[in-house]
Design a protein around this motif. Structure first.
Motif, PDB file in Angstrom:
ATOM      1  N   VAL A   1    -108.708  39.074  -8.549  1.00 49.77           N
ATOM      2  CA  VAL A   1    -109.971  38.379  -8.785  1.00 49.77           C
ATOM      3  C   VAL A   1    -110.747  39.074  -9.908  1.00 49.77           C
ATOM      4  O   VAL A   1    -111.280  38.425 -10.818  1.00 49.77           O
ATOM      5  N   ALA A   2    -110.799  40.416  -9.846  1.00 45.72           N
ATOM      6  CA  ALA A   2    -111.503  41.171 -10.882  1.00 45.72           C
ATOM      7  C   ALA A   2    -110.833  41.005 -12.244  1.00 45.72           C
ATOM      8  O   ALA A   2    -111.507  40.793 -13.264  1.00 45.72           O
ATOM      9  N   VAL A   3    -109.515  41.081 -12.273  1.00 43.92           N
ATOM     10  CA  VAL A   3    -108.768  40.943 -13.525  1.00 43.92           C
ATOM     11  C   VAL A   3    -108.966  39.554 -14.128  1.00 43.92           C
ATOM     12  O   VAL A   3    -109.178  39.407 -15.336  1.00 43.92           O
ATOM     13  N   SER A   4    -108.910  38.527 -13.295  1.00 39.46           N
ATOM     14  CA  SER A   4    -109.088  37.166 -13.785  1.00 39.46           C
ATOM     15  C   SER A   4    -110.492  36.958 -14.339  1.00 39.46           C
ATOM     16  O   SER A   4    -110.684  36.227 -15.313  1.00 39.46           O
ATOM     17  N   SER A   5    -111.483  37.605 -13.725  1.00 37.36           N
ATOM     18  CA  SER A   5    -112.854  37.514 -14.224  1.00 37.36           C
ATOM     19  C   SER A   5    -112.977  38.166 -15.599  1.00 37.36           C
ATOM     20  O   SER A   5    -113.651  37.643 -16.491  1.00 37.36           O
ATOM     21  N   ILE A   6    -112.324  39.315 -15.760  1.00 35.35           N
ATOM     22  CA  ILE A   6    -112.337  39.991 -17.066  1.00 35.35           C
ATOM     23  C   ILE A   6    -111.623  39.144 -18.104  1.00 35.35           C
ATOM     24  O   ILE A   6    -112.108  38.961 -19.232  1.00 35.35           O
ATOM     25  N   ALA A   7    -110.471  38.584 -17.736  1.00 32.25           N
ATOM     26  CA  ALA A   7    -109.689  37.788 -18.674  1.00 32.25           C
ATOM     27  C   ALA A   7    -110.386  36.490 -19.061  1.00 32.25           C
ATOM     28  O   ALA A   7    -110.098  35.914 -20.108  1.00 32.25           O
ATOM     29  N   ALA A   8    -111.304  36.007 -18.216  1.00 33.15           N
ATOM     30  CA  ALA A   8    -112.043  34.795 -18.549  1.00 33.15           C
ATOM     31  C   ALA A   8    -113.071  35.044 -19.641  1.00 33.15           C
ATOM     32  O   ALA A   8    -113.496  34.118 -20.325  1.00 33.15           O
TER      33      ALA A   8
END
Length: 210
Positions: free
Chosen positions: A180-187
């Motif tokens: 979830v954290a990684v996907s937020s950063i990648a967004a």
């Protein structure tokens, strides 16, 4: 992804990388503190390791792992230094698995990656527990060891069984919180070496295709 979406995201730079690494170390230590305080049968000391290893790179994850377990000495004692090897292995498996082998590109692949991390961590932790700590360090999850031994299992198998159960549960939770954290950063940021692969697992979750 549209071209306008691509233009709204910026390249992940040195300042963001330092911030991610620092936040990851604090996140690991906070997890460690919560587990010790509540006597949980999990670990929660590798969420930040996973985030940094996937977003920044496996060796940046190793830095987070070492600093976390060095800092963990004041939380759980000197044995924390030895278990930096476990955290380190998790960083390498998560980092190379996601970045080199594309195992964060879909939810099924990422699930397999978290299982591999759990097995790899147990492969390092169990020999440490048996050779240096007589099978345990007083962690809450080790209650399974005593139960298995009372049922007639030899110590080695009891420690292995206990650690595998705890590690699988811990890494599945850890891995998906990290995702979830990684996907937020990648967004928001373009992550070098990854492109848009890390945006797909959550965005494409209903499809679930490899």
């Amino acid at each position: 992804q549209t071209s306008s979406d691509a233009r709204t995201r910026r390249q992940l730079g040195p300042r963001q990388i330092i911030l991610i690494i620092s936040a990851s170390i604090l996140l690991n230590l906070a997890g460690h503190l919560i587990v010790n305080f509540l006597r949980l049968p999990l670990f929660f000391d590798m969420i930040g390791t996973a985030v940094t290893a996937i977003v920044v790179g496996p060796w940046a994850g190793v830095v987070v792992a070492i600093v976390t377990n060095t800092g963990g000495v004041w939380l759980s004692g000197p044995h924390s230094i030895w278990f930096s090897l476990v955290n380190l292995v998790g960083a390498l498996v998560w980092g190379y698995g996601a970045r080199r082998f594309g195992m964060a590109s879909t939810l099924p692949r990422y699930f397999i990656l978290t299982i591999l991390v759990a097995l790899s961590c147990s492969a390092v932790a169990v020999p440490l527990l048996l050779s240096l700590f007589h099978g345990g360090v007083g962690h809450a999850g080790e209650s399974i060891v005593w139960t298995l031994q009372m049922l007639g299992q030899p110590q080695g198998l009891a420690v292995l069984g206990s650690n595998l159960v705890n590690s699988l549960a811990d890494k599945l939770i850890t891995g998906f919180v990290a995702l979830v954290a990684v996907s937020s950063i990648a967004a928001r940021w373009v992550i070098p070496g990854i492109g848009d692969r890390l945006r797909r697992p959550l965005a494409d979750a209903p499809e679930g295709a490899a």
